[in-house]
Design an enzyme around this catalytic site. Structure first.
Site, PDB file in Angstrom:
ATOM      1  N   GLY A  39       0.695  -1.153  -0.038  1.00  0.00           N
ATOM      2  CA  GLY A  39       0.075   0.028   0.050  1.00  0.00           C
ATOM      3  C   GLY A  39       0.816   1.367  -0.117  1.00  0.00           C
ATOM      4  N   HIS A 445     -33.038  16.288  -4.652  1.00  0.00           N
ATOM      5  CA  HIS A 445     -33.360  17.410  -3.578  1.00  0.00           C
ATOM      6  C   HIS A 445     -33.841  16.598  -2.536  1.00  0.00           C
ATOM      7  CE1 HIS A 445     -34.716  21.141  -1.947  1.00  0.00           C
ATOM      8  NE2 HIS A 445     -36.035  20.366  -1.422  1.00  0.00           N
TER       9      HIS A 445
END
Length: 466
Positions: A39, A445
């Site tokens: 990593g 929304h």
């Protein structure tokens, strides 16, 4: 001696993604990495552990400063720094183990050790378990990443004088933390410790924070962080550091010259940037050399030597994990004989402070320098329904579009969760979308994403909700 289609040196976001893609395409691939875990900097001591602390410190501050009580959630928090560090370490371990699993799944061989090029098509590995091994390969990918840039006169000991790795693992909350460098790393880590109770002072050589960021966005971020309690000394040079038993005495002077100053702190974080890691790579064995910044050049990820490729922080472009990942995929696709490109004009950047900052494309200063005519649409989060309900109204969305074609040239945001919102504009810009395309697209929304739609409307002067 083993023979491969591809040998990758380094297992950070560039290296491990390159290895996985090579395995997916049926190439025989080995990835050389000397850390105990895969990593690279990002997963082990960079992006991921810092986000674990950012998230935890935000929750702590919400409980401690009354934000939760205002919502009817009454708690009196106690900071358990040991547990906070443990959950960070646990999260990092899960991620690095995940990369190991992906290596096994895609038949990637992890050669545990430190690799160096030993002539064309050869990588010599000093094995972690002892001894050496030579790998023969048709292609070598250099993905060795970067390391913190040192500051002359300040010797990092990760006791009192810290680099970014040391600042992720402090045993106590500093009374006064001085951060040298007002870039992404310094502001993110500085904000962690401020939320946990530190006085934080940021010292920056330039007269602004976050060079390269759209100017208006950077000024808004500085103003916001100042309101939160961080202080800034801009246009200031650090000339030395003296470590005592319980703190550090920094010597400062104005960047333009002037009288010396002294600044006392119990911890100092040096975060003036990162530099490519090319030490002991054996570059000379294939006739490669770096420029004065330590960078390796590339032409579509190919070095000047056939069969040697470079990706990620070790070469040009922004030092970002997702940029390295894009280059990794394109590089391996090219090795496999496929067409592949990286669009460097559409690489987003995010600063994970609170509020977050996110941007993609060009800023206003850049467009003005080019002499390109553009229009601006801007919408504040104070007028966004979801942000208002959540009491997260700091910031705005700004869209820059070509004055003639309406093509989106850049998007700059500061506000709640904008690191998630910026992806919409990466997709839009990849497809050469216009501001009108965003303005006429239905958004859900109530969401923060509506702020972007309203900003797009604003490019043409018909913002409806502000």
């Amino acid at each position: 001696m083993s023979s491969y289609d591809v040998v990758i040196i380094g297992a950070g976001p560039g290296g491990y993604n390159a290895a996985i893609r090579a395995g997916q395409l049926g190439l025989k691939v080995a990835c050389v990495e000397g850390r105990e875990t895969l990593g690279g900097t990002c997963l082990n001591v960079g992006c991921m552990p810092s986000k674990a602390l950012l998230h935890a410190s935000e929750l702590y501050e919400a409980a401690a400063d009354g934000e939760l009580s205002a919502l009817g959630v009454e708690v009196t928090p106690t900071l358990n720094l040991v547990q906070m560090m443990k959950q960070k370490a646990d999260s990092v371990e899960a991620l690095t183990k995940g990369v190991e699993f992906l290596f096994r799944k895609n038949k990637v061989e992890w050669v545990k050790g430190w690799g160096r090029i030993d002539g064309p098509g050869r990588v010599q590995v000093k094995l972690s378990e002892g001894g050496e091994r030579v790998l023969e390969t048709k292609n070598i990918v250099i993905a060795t990443g970067s390391e913190p840039t040192p500051l002359p006169g300040v010797n990092i000991d990760n006791a009192r004088l810290l680099d970014s790795t040391g600042a992720l693992s402090l045993p106590e909350v500093p009374k006064h933390l001085v951060v040298i460098g007002a870039g992404v790393i310094g502001l993110e880590l500085g904000s962690v410790w401020r939320r946990l109770g530190s006085q934080v002072t940021v010292v920056e050589y330039l007269d602004r924070i976050c060079p390269g960021l759209d100017g208006e966005t950077a000024k808004t971020l500085q103003r916001t962080l100042s309101k939160q309690g961080m202080s800034f000394k801009l246009g200031t040079k650090v000339t030395g550091a003296k470590v005592g038993k319980s703190g550090v005495s920094l010597s400062l002077e104005a960047a333009a010259g002037g009288a010396a100053q002294t600044l006392e702190a119990d911890y100092v974080l040096v975060a003036i940037g990162r530099r490519p890691y090319t030490k002991d790579l054996g570059l000379e064995s294939v006739g490669l050399s770096t420029d004065k910044r330590g960078m390796l050049g590339n032409d579509k990820h190919q070095s000047g030597v056939p069969g040697v490729w470079v990706i990620g922080d070790v070469t040009s472009g922004p030092m970002l994990a997702h940029k390295a990942e894009d280059e990794a995929v394109a590089c391996i696709e090219r090795i496999a004989g496929h067409a592949a490109e990286v669009n460097y004009g559409v690489i987003p950047g995010v600063i994970y402070t609170r509020p977050e900052v996110a941007s993609v494309g060009k800023g206003e200063e850049e467009l003005k320098a080019e002499g390109r005519a553009y229009k601006v649409g801007k919408f504040p989060f104070t007028a966004n329904s979801r942000a208002k309900i959540n009491h997260e109204t700091e910031g705005f969305v700004k869209i820059l579009a070509d004055a003639n074609t309406d093509q989106i040239l850049g998007v700059h945001m500061i506000g709640p969760s904008v690191g998630e919102l910026i992806g919409e504009y990466c997709v839009a810009m990849e497809f050469s979308a216009s501001a009108e395309d965003i303005a006429l697209t239905c958004h859900p929304h109530p969401t923060r994403s509506e702020a972007g739609r309203q900003a797009a409307m604003g490019v043409h002067g018909w913002t409806m909700q502000a």
